[in-house]
Design a protein around this motif. Structure first.
Motif, PDB file in Angstrom:
ATOM      1  N   MET A 291       0.822  -1.209   0.000  1.00 31.54           N
ATOM      2  CA  MET A 291       0.000   0.000   0.000  1.00 31.54           C
ATOM      3  C   MET A 291       0.859   1.264   0.000  1.00 31.54           C
ATOM      4  O   MET A 291       0.636   2.184  -0.796  1.00 31.54           O
ATOM      5  CB  MET A 291      -0.929  -0.012   1.214  1.00 31.54           C
ATOM      6  CG  MET A 291      -1.832   1.205   1.311  1.00 31.54           C
ATOM      7  SD  MET A 291      -2.875   1.111   2.794  1.00 31.54           S
ATOM      8  CE  MET A 291      -3.747   2.665   2.655  1.00 31.54           C
ATOM      9  N   GLY A 292       1.836   1.319   0.877  1.00 32.31           N
ATOM     10  CA  GLY A 292       2.688   2.497   0.966  1.00 32.31           C
ATOM     11  C   GLY A 292       3.469   2.750  -0.307  1.00 32.31           C
ATOM     12  O   GLY A 292       3.576   3.898  -0.764  1.00 32.31           O
ATOM     13  N   ARG A 293       3.997   1.676  -0.909  1.00 29.59           N
ATOM     14  CA  ARG A 293       4.764   1.842  -2.151  1.00 29.59           C
ATOM     15  C   ARG A 293       3.870   2.316  -3.292  1.00 29.59           C
ATOM     16  O   ARG A 293       4.282   3.136  -4.120  1.00 29.59           O
ATOM     17  CB  ARG A 293       5.460   0.531  -2.522  1.00 29.59           C
ATOM     18  CG  ARG A 293       6.527   0.099  -1.518  1.00 29.59           C
ATOM     19  CD  ARG A 293       7.477  -0.937  -2.103  1.00 29.59           C
ATOM     20  NE  ARG A 293       6.790  -2.101  -2.643  1.00 29.59           N
ATOM     21  CZ  ARG A 293       6.435  -3.170  -1.918  1.00 29.59           C
ATOM     22  NH1 ARG A 293       6.665  -3.177  -0.603  1.00 29.59           N
ATOM     23  NH2 ARG A 293       5.847  -4.209  -2.484  1.00 29.59           N
ATOM     24  N   THR A 294       2.655   1.813  -3.335  1.00 27.84           N
ATOM     25  CA  THR A 294       1.714   2.242  -4.379  1.00 27.84           C
ATOM     26  C   THR A 294       1.384   3.719  -4.228  1.00 27.84           C
ATOM     27  O   THR A 294       1.324   4.463  -5.219  1.00 27.84           O
ATOM     28  CB  THR A 294       0.416   1.413  -4.303  1.00 27.84           C
ATOM     29  OG1 THR A 294       0.736   0.029  -4.471  1.00 27.84           O
ATOM     30  CG2 THR A 294      -0.576   1.845  -5.377  1.00 27.84           C
ATOM     31  N   ILE A 295       1.172   4.163  -2.985  1.00 25.24           N
ATOM     32  CA  ILE A 295       0.900   5.575  -2.733  1.00 25.24           C
ATOM     33  C   ILE A 295       2.089   6.425  -3.156  1.00 25.24           C
ATOM     34  O   ILE A 295       1.922   7.477  -3.799  1.00 25.24           O
ATOM     35  CB  ILE A 295       0.559   5.796  -1.252  1.00 25.24           C
ATOM     36  CG1 ILE A 295      -0.797   5.163  -0.922  1.00 25.24           C
ATOM     37  CG2 ILE A 295       0.531   7.286  -0.917  1.00 25.24           C
ATOM     38  CD1 ILE A 295      -1.146   5.173   0.550  1.00 25.24           C
ATOM     39  N   CYS A 296       3.291   5.992  -2.820  1.00 24.20           N
ATOM     40  CA  CYS A 296       4.503   6.721  -3.220  1.00 24.20           C
ATOM     41  C   CYS A 296       4.567   6.887  -4.733  1.00 24.20           C
ATOM     42  O   CYS A 296       4.803   7.993  -5.249  1.00 24.20           O
ATOM     43  CB  CYS A 296       5.752   5.989  -2.736  1.00 24.20           C
ATOM     44  SG  CYS A 296       6.082   6.107  -0.974  1.00 24.20           S
ATOM     45  N   GLU A 297       4.353   5.808  -5.447  1.00 24.08           N
ATOM     46  CA  GLU A 297       4.439   5.827  -6.914  1.00 24.08           C
ATOM     47  C   GLU A 297       3.411   6.791  -7.503  1.00 24.08           C
ATOM     48  O   GLU A 297       3.726   7.592  -8.386  1.00 24.08           O
ATOM     49  CB  GLU A 297       4.216   4.417  -7.461  1.00 24.08           C
ATOM     50  CG  GLU A 297       4.289   4.341  -8.976  1.00 24.08           C
ATOM     51  CD  GLU A 297       4.060   2.924  -9.498  1.00 24.08           C
ATOM     52  OE1 GLU A 297       3.951   2.757 -10.726  1.00 24.08           O
ATOM     53  OE2 GLU A 297       3.982   2.004  -8.664  1.00 24.08           O
ATOM     54  N   THR A 298       2.186   6.718  -6.990  1.00 25.09           N
ATOM     55  CA  THR A 298       1.123   7.581  -7.512  1.00 25.09           C
ATOM     56  C   THR A 298       1.417   9.046  -7.223  1.00 25.09           C
ATOM     57  O   THR A 298       1.255   9.920  -8.087  1.00 25.09           O
ATOM     58  CB  THR A 298      -0.236   7.191  -6.895  1.00 25.09           C
ATOM     59  OG1 THR A 298      -0.510   5.821  -7.192  1.00 25.09           O
ATOM     60  CG2 THR A 298      -1.356   8.055  -7.467  1.00 25.09           C
ATOM     61  N   LEU A 299       1.867   9.337  -6.006  1.00 28.36           N
ATOM     62  CA  LEU A 299       2.165  10.718  -5.636  1.00 28.36           C
ATOM     63  C   LEU A 299       3.299  11.296  -6.472  1.00 28.36           C
ATOM     64  O   LEU A 299       3.229  12.449  -6.924  1.00 28.36           O
ATOM     65  CB  LEU A 299       2.520  10.789  -4.147  1.00 28.36           C
ATOM     66  CG  LEU A 299       1.366  10.555  -3.166  1.00 28.36           C
ATOM     67  CD1 LEU A 299       1.901  10.488  -1.742  1.00 28.36           C
ATOM     68  CD2 LEU A 299       0.316  11.648  -3.282  1.00 28.36           C
ATOM     69  N   VAL A 300       4.336  10.517  -6.681  1.00 28.50           N
ATOM     70  CA  VAL A 300       5.465  10.979  -7.501  1.00 28.50           C
ATOM     71  C   VAL A 300       4.996  11.268  -8.918  1.00 28.50           C
ATOM     72  O   VAL A 300       5.371  12.289  -9.522  1.00 28.50           O
ATOM     73  CB  VAL A 300       6.598   9.934  -7.491  1.00 28.50           C
ATOM     74  CG1 VAL A 300       7.649  10.275  -8.548  1.00 28.50           C
ATOM     75  CG2 VAL A 300       7.248   9.856  -6.120  1.00 28.50           C
ATOM     76  N   ASN A 301       4.160  10.381  -9.460  1.00 26.89           N
ATOM     77  CA  ASN A 301       3.644  10.587 -10.820  1.00 26.89           C
ATOM     78  C   ASN A 301       2.786  11.838 -10.922  1.00 26.89           C
ATOM     79  O   ASN A 301       2.660  12.425 -12.005  1.00 26.89           O
ATOM     80  CB  ASN A 301       2.834   9.362 -11.266  1.00 26.89           C
ATOM     81  CG  ASN A 301       3.705   8.157 -11.530  1.00 26.89           C
ATOM     82  OD1 ASN A 301       4.909   8.293 -11.770  1.00 26.89           O
ATOM     83  ND2 ASN A 301       3.134   6.967 -11.483  1.00 26.89           N
ATOM     84  N   ARG A 302       2.182  12.237  -9.794  1.00 29.00           N
ATOM     85  CA  ARG A 302       1.348  13.443  -9.783  1.00 29.00           C
ATOM     86  C   ARG A 302       2.152  14.693  -9.435  1.00 29.00           C
ATOM     87  O   ARG A 302       1.592  15.779  -9.321  1.00 29.00           O
ATOM     88  CB  ARG A 302       0.206  13.281  -8.784  1.00 29.00           C
ATOM     89  CG  ARG A 302      -0.768  12.174  -9.115  1.00 29.00           C
ATOM     90  CD  ARG A 302      -1.582  12.470 -10.369  1.00 29.00           C
ATOM     91  NE  ARG A 302      -2.488  11.388 -10.679  1.00 29.00           N
ATOM     92  CZ  ARG A 302      -3.713  11.261 -10.187  1.00 29.00           C
ATOM     93  NH1 ARG A 302      -4.175  12.166  -9.339  1.00 29.00           N
ATOM     94  NH2 ARG A 302      -4.482  10.252 -10.535  1.00 29.00           N
TER      95      ARG A 302
END
Length: 217
Positions: free
Chosen positions: A13-24
Motif C-alpha cells: 500500500m505504501g509503495r503504491t501511494i509513493c508511486e502515484t504521488l510521484v507521478n502526480r
C-alpha cells in the motif's frame, strides 16, 4: 501537485501511494524501519530513509519540518501505527492520514486527532458487497462524509426507471452519458435503456433507492 508528503510504512500500500504521488508531481519522503522496503522505493522518491517512527527520538530527528501531509500506512503493528500517529501529531504535521486495521483501531486514531482514517479492509468489503448487490453501480465519488456521486448503468437495473423515480428518493441526476454524448439532465426528458446516469445524493437516500429497486425487481 506542489505538496511535500511523508509516507510511513512501505508495504504494498505504501509503495503504491509513493508511486502515484510521484507521478502526480508531489515531493515524497518515504520512511520504513525495513532496509529492504526502503531500497525498493529510494530511486523513485525524493528521499527515502530507514527509521523506527514509533521512537520519539527518531521522529524528532526526522526531516519533517516542511511536510504538509503525513500518511501512516503501517499495517503489521497496530502499536507502531498508533505511536507513529501520536508522534506526528505532537510534531504538528498539518494533515495526518492513518491506516486503521479494525474498527477499534479506527476509533483510537480518530481520538488521537488523525485528520483522515483509511479503513482498507472495511472499505474493500463494503465495495465488494455493493458490487454484488448493486451491479448497476459502476463508479462512485465521495463529495463529503454524507454525499456522493454514483455512476449508474441503466441497462443493468432490473426495472424501468424514470427521472421521477430518482427524484422521489431525493436523488438528483446531474448528467447522462448517452453513447458519445454527455447531456445535462435539463436538456432531456426520458431516461433511455443504454444511458449511464451521474447521480448526486446522500448515502442514506442511495441506500433507500437501492432497497426499493431490489423490492420492485
Amino acid at each position: 501537485m506542489d505538496k511535500n508528503i511523508a509516507v510511513i510504512g512501505l508495504g504494498t500500500m505504501g509503495r503504491t501511494i509513493c508511486e502515484t504521488l510521484v507521478n502526480r508531481g508531489a515531493s515524497v519522503l518515504a520512511i520504513d524501519n525495513s532496509i529492504a522496503l526502503v531500497d525498493k522505493v529510494k530511486t523513485s522518491v525524493e528521499k527515502a530513509i530507514v527509521m523506527d517512527t514509533s521512537d520519539s527520538d527518531a521522529i524528532n530527528q526526522a526531516p519533517l519540518d516542511n511536510i504538509d501531509i503525513a500518511i501512516v500506512t503501517i499495517g503489521d503493528s497496530i502499536e507502531d501505527n498508533i505511536l507513529t500517529t501520536t508522534l506526528l501529531k505532537q510534531k504538528k504535521i498539518p494533515y495526518i492520514i492513518s491506516r486503521a486495521l479494525n474498527p477499534t483501531h479506527s476509533q483510537v486514531l480518530r481520538q488521537l486527532g488523525a485528520d483522515k482514517i483509511i479503513n482498507v479492509e472495511e472499505d474493500y468489503g463494503n465495495q465488494l458487497a455493493e458490487e454484488l448487490m448493486n451491479p448497476y453501480v459502476i463508479g462512485k465519488v465521495s463529495i463529503n462524509d454524507d454525499y456522493i456521486i454514483q455512476e449508474i448503468s441503466v441497462e443493468e437495473i432490473p426495472m424501468k426507471v424514470t427521472n421521477k423515480f430518482f427524484a422521489n428518493h431525493n436523488i438528483q441526476i446531474c448528467a447522462i452519458q448517452r453513447e458519445d454524448d454527455l447531456i445535462l439532465i435539463n436538456d432531456i426528458e426520458d431516461i433511455q435503456p443504454n444511458d449511464v446516469l451521474f447521480c448526486l445524493g446522500s448515502k442514506s437516500n442511495f441506500n433507500t433507492l437501492f432497497q426499493d429497486i431490489s423490492r420492485k425487481s
